[in-house]
Design a protein around this motif. Structure first.
Motif, PDB file in Angstrom:
ATOM      1  N   LEU A 176       0.796  -1.224   0.000  1.00  0.00           N
ATOM      2  CA  LEU A 176       0.000   0.000   0.000  1.00  0.00           C
ATOM      3  C   LEU A 176       0.829   1.275   0.000  1.00  0.00           C
ATOM      4  O   LEU A 176       0.368   2.310  -0.484  1.00  0.00           O
ATOM      5  N   LEU A 177       2.043   1.241   0.540  1.00  0.00           N
ATOM      6  CA  LEU A 177       2.835   2.460   0.658  1.00  0.00           C
ATOM      7  C   LEU A 177       3.774   2.674  -0.521  1.00  0.00           C
ATOM      8  O   LEU A 177       4.537   3.644  -0.531  1.00  0.00           O
ATOM      9  N   THR A 178       3.730   1.807  -1.516  1.00  0.00           N
ATOM     10  CA  THR A 178       4.587   1.967  -2.690  1.00  0.00           C
ATOM     11  C   THR A 178       4.040   3.094  -3.569  1.00  0.00           C
ATOM     12  O   THR A 178       2.850   3.124  -3.869  1.00  0.00           O
ATOM     13  N   PRO A 179       4.891   4.024  -4.013  1.00  0.00           N
ATOM     14  CA  PRO A 179       4.428   5.120  -4.865  1.00  0.00           C
ATOM     15  C   PRO A 179       3.807   4.612  -6.169  1.00  0.00           C
ATOM     16  O   PRO A 179       4.204   3.564  -6.689  1.00  0.00           O
ATOM     17  N   GLY A 205       9.006  -0.464   4.651  1.00  0.00           N
ATOM     18  CA  GLY A 205      10.324  -0.339   5.257  1.00  0.00           C
ATOM     19  C   GLY A 205      10.323  -0.049   6.744  1.00  0.00           C
ATOM     20  O   GLY A 205      11.363  -0.119   7.398  1.00  0.00           O
ATOM     21  N   ASP A 206       9.144   0.271   7.301  1.00  0.00           N
ATOM     22  CA  ASP A 206       9.135   0.648   8.718  1.00  0.00           C
ATOM     23  C   ASP A 206       7.752   0.400   9.310  1.00  0.00           C
ATOM     24  O   ASP A 206       6.797   1.119   9.012  1.00  0.00           O
ATOM     25  N   THR A 207       7.649  -0.615  10.159  1.00  0.00           N
ATOM     26  CA  THR A 207       6.357  -0.903  10.785  1.00  0.00           C
ATOM     27  C   THR A 207       5.978   0.145  11.826  1.00  0.00           C
ATOM     28  O   THR A 207       4.836   0.169  12.292  1.00  0.00           O
ATOM     29  N   GLN A 225     -13.502 -11.559   7.212  1.00  0.00           N
ATOM     30  CA  GLN A 225     -12.255 -12.248   7.533  1.00  0.00           C
ATOM     31  C   GLN A 225     -11.599 -11.621   8.753  1.00  0.00           C
ATOM     32  O   GLN A 225     -11.656 -10.413   8.945  1.00  0.00           O
ATOM     33  N   GLU A 226     -10.988 -12.448   9.557  1.00  0.00           N
ATOM     34  CA  GLU A 226     -10.229 -11.954  10.700  1.00  0.00           C
ATOM     35  C   GLU A 226      -8.760 -11.877  10.317  1.00  0.00           C
ATOM     36  O   GLU A 226      -8.201 -12.819   9.757  1.00  0.00           O
ATOM     37  N   SER A 227      -8.152 -10.742  10.637  1.00  0.00           N
ATOM     38  CA  SER A 227      -6.771 -10.537  10.241  1.00  0.00           C
ATOM     39  C   SER A 227      -6.139  -9.455  11.096  1.00  0.00           C
ATOM     40  O   SER A 227      -6.812  -8.502  11.507  1.00  0.00           O
ATOM     41  N   THR A 228      -4.842  -9.580  11.365  1.00  0.00           N
ATOM     42  CA  THR A 228      -4.104  -8.473  11.950  1.00  0.00           C
ATOM     43  C   THR A 228      -3.721  -7.515  10.828  1.00  0.00           C
ATOM     44  O   THR A 228      -3.756  -7.882   9.646  1.00  0.00           O
ATOM     45  N   ARG A 229      -3.346  -6.302  11.183  1.00  0.00           N
ATOM     46  CA  ARG A 229      -2.995  -5.352  10.133  1.00  0.00           C
ATOM     47  C   ARG A 229      -1.744  -5.780   9.373  1.00  0.00           C
ATOM     48  O   ARG A 229      -1.598  -5.489   8.180  1.00  0.00           O
ATOM     49  N   TRP A 230      -0.833  -6.522  10.024  1.00  0.00           N
ATOM     50  CA  TRP A 230       0.375  -6.961   9.328  1.00  0.00           C
ATOM     51  C   TRP A 230       0.079  -8.097   8.373  1.00  0.00           C
ATOM     52  O   TRP A 230       0.676  -8.172   7.286  1.00  0.00           O
ATOM     53  N   GLN A 231      -0.829  -8.967   8.743  1.00  0.00           N
ATOM     54  CA  GLN A 231      -1.258 -10.008   7.818  1.00  0.00           C
ATOM     55  C   GLN A 231      -1.921  -9.379   6.592  1.00  0.00           C
ATOM     56  O   GLN A 231      -1.665  -9.771   5.447  1.00  0.00           O
ATOM     57  N   ALA A 232      -2.778  -8.394   6.845  1.00  0.00           N
ATOM     58  CA  ALA A 232      -3.468  -7.730   5.735  1.00  0.00           C
ATOM     59  C   ALA A 232      -2.487  -6.994   4.834  1.00  0.00           C
ATOM     60  O   ALA A 232      -2.566  -7.067   3.603  1.00  0.00           O
ATOM     61  N   VAL A 249       9.773 -10.773   3.066  1.00  0.00           N
ATOM     62  CA  VAL A 249       9.433 -10.013   4.262  1.00  0.00           C
ATOM     63  C   VAL A 249      10.327 -10.456   5.410  1.00  0.00           C
ATOM     64  O   VAL A 249      10.643 -11.641   5.540  1.00  0.00           O
ATOM     65  N   GLY A 250      10.742  -9.510   6.215  1.00  0.00           N
ATOM     66  CA  GLY A 250      11.550  -9.833   7.375  1.00  0.00           C
ATOM     67  C   GLY A 250      10.689 -10.265   8.547  1.00  0.00           C
ATOM     68  O   GLY A 250       9.516  -9.913   8.642  1.00  0.00           O
ATOM     69  N   ALA A 251      11.263 -11.052   9.427  1.00  0.00           N
ATOM     70  CA  ALA A 251      10.576 -11.487  10.644  1.00  0.00           C
ATOM     71  C   ALA A 251      11.616 -11.613  11.746  1.00  0.00           C
ATOM     72  O   ALA A 251      12.666 -12.228  11.543  1.00  0.00           O
ATOM     73  N   SER A 252      11.327 -11.018  12.896  1.00  0.00           N
ATOM     74  CA  SER A 252      12.312 -10.995  13.977  1.00  0.00           C
ATOM     75  C   SER A 252      12.263 -12.228  14.866  1.00  0.00           C
ATOM     76  O   SER A 252      13.270 -12.613  15.463  1.00  0.00           O
TER      77      SER A 252
END
Length: 312
Positions: A176-179, A205-207, A225-232, A249-252
């Motif tokens: 969504l944030l890509t120009p 690039g920055d959550t 549907q049930e979803s977290t904002r990061w899943q969406a 995608v990175g994951a800590s």
């Protein structure tokens, strides 16, 4: 053991890599990792080998060339010099102990910036020859172009004659944030190359970006549907731009990765996403028009000053 999650690629750019995370990835069915030798101050390949241990052969490893790490200065410089690319491709195989599944030409726009289009096309075509040759040598299974700004690469690709060796993959920003111009160029670049499209940086690039506190990406999903904002947000990175097959995608932590892997199963509200793309395009067009008007006004002001000076 979870099913395969081929649409999720574990990106290692900012990921805190641990053996526990890699074991969890295998458990979750995430078997593709994306890295680059210049990540982590030039230690990324060794970190992957150390963390994976005898599990490395169970991963599909993708890596990049184009940036060259100077261990003396700690800096990365970009170059499309064919000899440097060839040496980097060979070094990637040697440092990983195996040919990467995908060898990416990383951000070629860094070296193409400011060049006349025909010169940029020549340099990019020469780089493509090197990567295609590396693939024939067995130093990678396939090759592609990974670009942060596809709108700066597309003109060079469009100017290359038809007989150049085209990449099989293109990886660009998605979500969504890509120009708008980057989204359109990504689709155009993949189409021009006849390549499959991968996405990256699905969270911009920055959550911690304030936009994620203001905008809930779940509203772009199909209802019910049930979803977290990061899943969406991750699921939408496969819809914006159109045709994205996989997203890096990175994951800590294993828990964070476990949250993300369910994203591909979500359904998108295609009508709302299309409407959002149109809004982005109109905004981009308005910004371009404003910038052109401002440049014209500045030009007129300078011209007027010159003419006034001539009369004096």
């Amino acid at each position: 053991m979870h099913g395969s999650h081929a649409r999720v690629v574990l990106g290692l750019h900012r990921t805190r890599l641990t053996p526990q995370l890699l074991r969890a990835a295998l458990t979750f069915g995430v078997t593709t990792v994306d890295t680059a030798p210049h990540y982590q101050h030039g230690t990324a390949h060794q970190q992957l080998i150390d963390a994976a241990g005898n599990l490395l052969d169970r991963f599909t490893v993708c890596t990049k060339i184009g940036y060259h790490h100077n261990t003396a200065t700690g800096r990365n410089t970009h170059s499309l010099d064919p000899q440097r690319l060839w040496s980097s491709a060979e070094a990637a195989v040697r440092s990983l102990g195996q040919p990467p599944a995908v060898l990416w030409l990383h951000n070629p726009e860094r070296s193409l910036a400011g060049l006349p289009v025909h010169h940029a096309a020549e340099q990019l075509a020469q780089a493509a020859v090197v990567l295609a040759r590396a693939a024939r040598r067995g130093w990678c299974r396939s090759w592609g172009i990974a670009t942060w700004n596809p709108d700066q690469v597309l003109p060079a690709v469009a100017a290359i004659r038809d007989d150049w060796p085209r990449p099989g993959l293109v990886m660009t920003r998605s979500g969504l944030l890509t120009p708008s111009q980057a989204l359109t160029a990504a689709e155009g670049l993949a189409a021009r190359c006849g390549a499959r499209l991968w996405g990256m940086s699905p969270f911009g690039g920055d959550t911690q970006d304030p936009v994620w506190r203001e905008v809930d990406p779940c509203q772009f999903l199909a209802p019910g549907q049930e979803s977290t904002r990061w899943q969406a947000a991750l699921r939408l990175a496969r819809a914006v731009p159109d045709g994205v097959e996989r997203v890096a995608v990175g994951a800590s932590t294993p828990a964070h990765l476990a949250e993300l892997i369910t994203a591909p199963r979500l359904s998108v509200n295609t009508r709302l996403v299309a409407s959002y793309r149109r809004l982005l395009e109109r905004r981009s067009a308005a910004e371009t028009s404003t910038a052109a008007s401002s440049a014209g006004a500045r030009s007129g002001s300078v011209s007027g000053s010159v003419n006034s000076g001539a009369r004096l």
